[in-house]
Write a protein that holds these residues in place. Structure first.
Motif, PDB file in Angstrom:
ATOM      1  N   ILE A 237     -45.926   9.288  22.150  1.00 22.22           N
ATOM      2  CA  ILE A 237     -45.038   7.750  21.887  1.00 22.22           C
ATOM      3  C   ILE A 237     -44.396   8.171  20.516  1.00 22.22           C
ATOM      4  CG2 ILE A 237     -45.270   5.535  20.949  1.00 22.22           C
ATOM      5  CD1 ILE A 237     -47.497   5.050  23.150  1.00 22.22           C
ATOM      6  N   ASP A 238     -42.995   7.783  20.614  1.00 25.28           N
ATOM      7  CA  ASP A 238     -42.248   7.548  19.522  1.00 25.28           C
ATOM      8  C   ASP A 238     -42.047   6.162  18.912  1.00 25.28           C
ATOM      9  OD1 ASP A 238     -40.827  10.199  19.260  1.00 25.28           O
ATOM     10  OD2 ASP A 238     -40.068   9.593  21.285  1.00 25.28           O
ATOM     11  N   LEU A 239     -42.850   6.194  17.677  1.00 28.43           N
ATOM     12  CA  LEU A 239     -43.075   4.657  17.004  1.00 28.43           C
ATOM     13  C   LEU A 239     -41.861   3.996  16.679  1.00 28.43           C
ATOM     14  CD1 LEU A 239     -46.009   5.402  14.587  1.00 28.43           C
ATOM     15  CD2 LEU A 239     -46.173   4.055  16.577  1.00 28.43           C
ATOM     16  N   THR A 240     -41.532   2.801  16.713  1.00 27.99           N
ATOM     17  CA  THR A 240     -40.138   2.228  16.055  1.00 27.99           C
ATOM     18  C   THR A 240     -40.767   2.027  14.521  1.00 27.99           C
ATOM     19  OG1 THR A 240     -41.340   0.049  16.535  1.00 27.99           O
ATOM     20  CG2 THR A 240     -40.033   0.821  18.208  1.00 27.99           C
ATOM     21  N   ASN A 241     -39.679   1.813  13.920  1.00 28.00           N
ATOM     22  CA  ASN A 241     -39.932   1.523  12.324  1.00 28.00           C
ATOM     23  C   ASN A 241     -40.672   0.233  12.094  1.00 28.00           C
ATOM     24  OD1 ASN A 241     -38.538   3.782  11.700  1.00 28.00           O
ATOM     25  ND2 ASN A 241     -36.632   2.529  11.594  1.00 28.00           N
ATOM     26  N   GLU A 242     -40.761  -0.662  13.176  1.00 27.83           N
ATOM     27  CA  GLU A 242     -41.481  -2.077  12.935  1.00 27.83           C
ATOM     28  C   GLU A 242     -43.060  -1.840  13.229  1.00 27.83           C
ATOM     29  OE1 GLU A 242     -41.483  -6.163  15.201  1.00 27.83           O
ATOM     30  OE2 GLU A 242     -39.779  -4.979  15.128  1.00 27.83           O
ATOM     31  N   GLU A 243     -43.041  -0.657  14.082  1.00 29.54           N
ATOM     32  CA  GLU A 243     -44.721  -0.545  14.668  1.00 29.54           C
ATOM     33  C   GLU A 243     -45.037   0.453  13.397  1.00 29.54           C
ATOM     34  OE1 GLU A 243     -44.109  -0.148  19.548  1.00 29.54           O
ATOM     35  OE2 GLU A 243     -43.793   1.427  18.136  1.00 29.54           O
ATOM     36  N   LEU A 244     -44.509   1.208  12.964  1.00 28.97           N
ATOM     37  CA  LEU A 244     -44.861   2.055  11.735  1.00 28.97           C
ATOM     38  C   LEU A 244     -45.366   1.239  10.785  1.00 28.97           C
ATOM     39  CD1 LEU A 244     -45.101   4.924  10.333  1.00 28.97           C
ATOM     40  CD2 LEU A 244     -42.962   4.645   9.509  1.00 28.97           C
ATOM     41  N   GLU A 245     -44.545   0.317  10.506  1.00 25.03           N
ATOM     42  CA  GLU A 245     -44.763  -0.625   9.205  1.00 25.03           C
ATOM     43  C   GLU A 245     -46.060  -1.397   9.591  1.00 25.03           C
ATOM     44  OE1 GLU A 245     -41.859  -3.849   7.568  1.00 25.03           O
ATOM     45  OE2 GLU A 245     -40.741  -1.769   7.892  1.00 25.03           O
ATOM     46  N   THR A 246     -46.262  -1.992  10.785  1.00 23.03           N
ATOM     47  CA  THR A 246     -47.568  -2.587  11.506  1.00 23.03           C
ATOM     48  C   THR A 246     -48.803  -1.854  10.774  1.00 23.03           C
ATOM     49  OG1 THR A 246     -46.432  -3.716  12.916  1.00 23.03           O
ATOM     50  CG2 THR A 246     -48.669  -3.898  13.192  1.00 23.03           C
ATOM     51  N   LEU A 247     -48.644  -0.464  11.376  1.00 24.93           N
ATOM     52  CA  LEU A 247     -49.731   0.414  11.115  1.00 24.93           C
ATOM     53  C   LEU A 247     -50.077   0.880   9.552  1.00 24.93           C
ATOM     54  CD1 LEU A 247     -49.072   3.226  14.003  1.00 24.93           C
ATOM     55  CD2 LEU A 247     -50.691   1.102  14.011  1.00 24.93           C
ATOM     56  N   LEU A 248     -48.813   0.852   8.944  1.00 20.79           N
ATOM     57  CA  LEU A 248     -49.000   1.420   7.515  1.00 20.79           C
ATOM     58  C   LEU A 248     -49.743   0.035   6.969  1.00 20.79           C
ATOM     59  CD1 LEU A 248     -46.101   3.358   6.650  1.00 20.79           C
ATOM     60  CD2 LEU A 248     -48.457   4.187   6.987  1.00 20.79           C
ATOM     61  N   SER A 249     -49.492  -0.989   7.151  1.00 21.11           N
ATOM     62  CA  SER A 249     -50.074  -2.357   6.461  1.00 21.11           C
ATOM     63  C   SER A 249     -51.370  -2.670   6.947  1.00 21.11           C
ATOM     64  CB  SER A 249     -49.055  -3.599   6.796  1.00 21.11           C
ATOM     65  OG  SER A 249     -49.296  -3.762   8.322  1.00 21.11           O
ATOM     66  N   SER A 250     -51.863  -2.057   7.943  1.00 24.09           N
ATOM     67  CA  SER A 250     -53.238  -2.394   8.413  1.00 24.09           C
ATOM     68  C   SER A 250     -53.930  -0.982   7.995  1.00 24.09           C
ATOM     69  CB  SER A 250     -53.423  -2.592   9.826  1.00 24.09           C
ATOM     70  OG  SER A 250     -52.832  -1.388  10.817  1.00 24.09           O
ATOM     71  N   LYS A 251     -53.699  -0.185   7.651  1.00 17.67           N
ATOM     72  CA  LYS A 251     -54.010   1.304   7.617  1.00 17.67           C
ATOM     73  C   LYS A 251     -55.501   1.389   6.818  1.00 17.67           C
ATOM     74  CE  LYS A 251     -53.214   5.898   5.902  1.00 17.67           C
ATOM     75  NZ  LYS A 251     -52.839   6.736   4.424  1.00 17.67           N
ATOM     76  N   ASN A 252     -55.916   0.541   5.839  1.00 15.07           N
ATOM     77  CA  ASN A 252     -57.234   0.829   5.217  1.00 15.07           C
ATOM     78  C   ASN A 252     -58.135  -0.240   6.061  1.00 15.07           C
ATOM     79  OD1 ASN A 252     -56.200   2.873   3.577  1.00 15.07           O
ATOM     80  ND2 ASN A 252     -55.171   1.309   2.203  1.00 15.07           N
TER      81      ASN A 252
END
Ligand SMILES: [Zn+2]
Length: 410
Positions: A237-252
């Motif tokens: 899957i190619d992540l959208t920028n929005e999805e990337l942000e969601t993942l990074l914000s929940s990373k920890n």
């Protein structure tokens, strides 16, 4: 009969404990684990090295039970006549989709080995195999893992049926204990799904190479700049920028409770959301559901239950094909009783020096007996003896449940 248990969860988890121990609280591993160990099962394969106590290991030594820890080849090469436990991991085994096949056995491998060992016993056997983590993947709304866990279990079923057909004297009962997650092929999000081919419906999910949790544990150690490429590597899957942000914000935020992975705002949950949005699958909940479940039975003479059954009827069928002389309830009533009944007229007291493991002390004439909770080894005038069954203790009513036959030892 010989008895075996094969699971992919830790050995005192709900289903294996249900078959081997008694307690009102499923999470009380302190009370459940020793009961399972002191049952002297012929075979137990599953997870939970971290749950073994020194007392359990000592009991295995006394009993000559072989303990294999995190050694797949030792399990596959084992051919001894004695009792054997093989455990992998501190708690549960990894999901099959995340499993290193060189280090951790598949449920089919464990099932095949269990059948090989148990079928050598003279009076037949009862084996319970649980594909423990279909349920966990469903709680997590992790479609690829759920499907993969089911296929891994299906392979184990194949081993059982293969044996039963060749043996001609073995029944195989396959059942789920409940529904979970309201999984559907078809979702309001995905117009026209009813006209898609099987290939189209499953193409995306077939490209997912890890569970949500497996991908989570990799992403947690991945620098943000490489998130997109790592995500693509394991999912296509190619992540959208929005999805990337969601993942990074929940990373920890790593959710430790498997029943909440599908619903709380953790990284695994957000990975799952992104993956599910690319499919035509639907989920209604991260919890259990009340629909009817599949029951499939193989019986060499074709004596199989049919139609719509209650779970209690399935239990009755299991008792029947196990060849019990009378019902489980009758046997239980005949063999076991509460300690005030068993030792009526004798002097007894409860030693609570170790509050988790009280000991029932009984005295009559010159005979002293000590009966520890959750064990099958008692002491008579200081000498250990086999009680013949695990003794259950319930703190709520301060009662030991034990074999009536103990009374005759005085
Ligand atoms: Zn569950």
């Amino acid at each position: 009969k010989a008895v075996g248990v094969v699971v992919t969860c830790e050995f005192p988890h709900a289903t294996p404990a249900d078959f081997t121990a008694h307690h009102y609280k499923r999470s009380n591993y302190k009370a459940l684990a020793p009961q399972i160990a002191y049952q002297n099962l012929d075979v137990l394969f599953g997870g939970g090295n971290g749950i073994l106590t020194s007392d359990i290991k000592k009991h295995f030594e006394n009993k000559g039970t072989t303990l294999i820890s995190d050694d797949r080849l030792a399990l596959l090469n084992y051919s001894g006549p004695g009792k054997v436990w093989a455990l992998f991991g501190e708690k549960a085994l990894p999901y099959n989709i995340d499993r290193n096949p060189d280090k951790v056995p598949s449920i089919a491998e464990m099932t095949e080995k269990a059948i090989e060992l148990l079928s050598k016993k003279e009076n037949g056997f009862f084996l319970m195999v649980e594909g423990s983590q279909v349920d966990w993947a469903a709680h997590a709304n992790d479609a690829a893992t759920m499907i993969d866990e089911y296929l891994a279990f299906d392979e184990a079923v194949g081993k059982a049926i293969e044996f039963a057909k060749a043996d001609g004297n073995t029944a195989v009962v396959i059942i789920s204990d409940h529904g979970n997650s309201g999984f559907s092929i078809g979702s309001s999000r995905c117009g026209g799904y009813d006209r898609l081919s099987l290939e189209d419906l499953f193409r995306t999910v077939s490209g997912y190479k890890l569970s949500n949790n497996g991908l989570e544990s990799i992403l947690i150690d991945t620098p943000p700049a490489q998130f997109k490429s790592v995500f693509k590597k394991y999912t296509g899957i190619d992540l959208t920028n929005e999805e990337l942000e969601t993942l990074l914000s929940s990373k920890n935020y790593n959710e430790p409770d498997y029943t909440k992975v599908g619903t709380s705002n953790n990284l695994a949950h957000n990975i799952g959301k992104i993956l599910n949005e690319r499919t035509c699958f639907g989920f209604t909940t991260g919890g259990h559901t009340g629909e009817e479940v599949l029951l499939a039975v193989y019986h060499p003479q074709g004596d199989v239950p049919r139609g719509n059954m209650r779970n209690t009827d399935v239990n009755r069928y299991l008792q029947e094909v196990s060849g019990l002389e009378s019902s489980l309830q009758e046997l239980s009533d005949r063999i076991f009783a509460k300690h005030p009944e068993v030792f009526k007229g004798m002097s007894y007291s409860i030693n609570r020096e170790n509050p988790d493991f009280p000991v029932l002390m009984v005295k009559k004439g010159g005979t002293r007996m000590e009966i520890p909770a959750f064990s099958s080894v008692g002491r008579k005038n200081g000498k250990p003896f086999d009680i013949g069954s695990v003794v259950v203790y319930i703190d709520k009513n301060d009662t030991f449940y034990l074999p009536v036959s103990l009374r005759e030892m005085f």
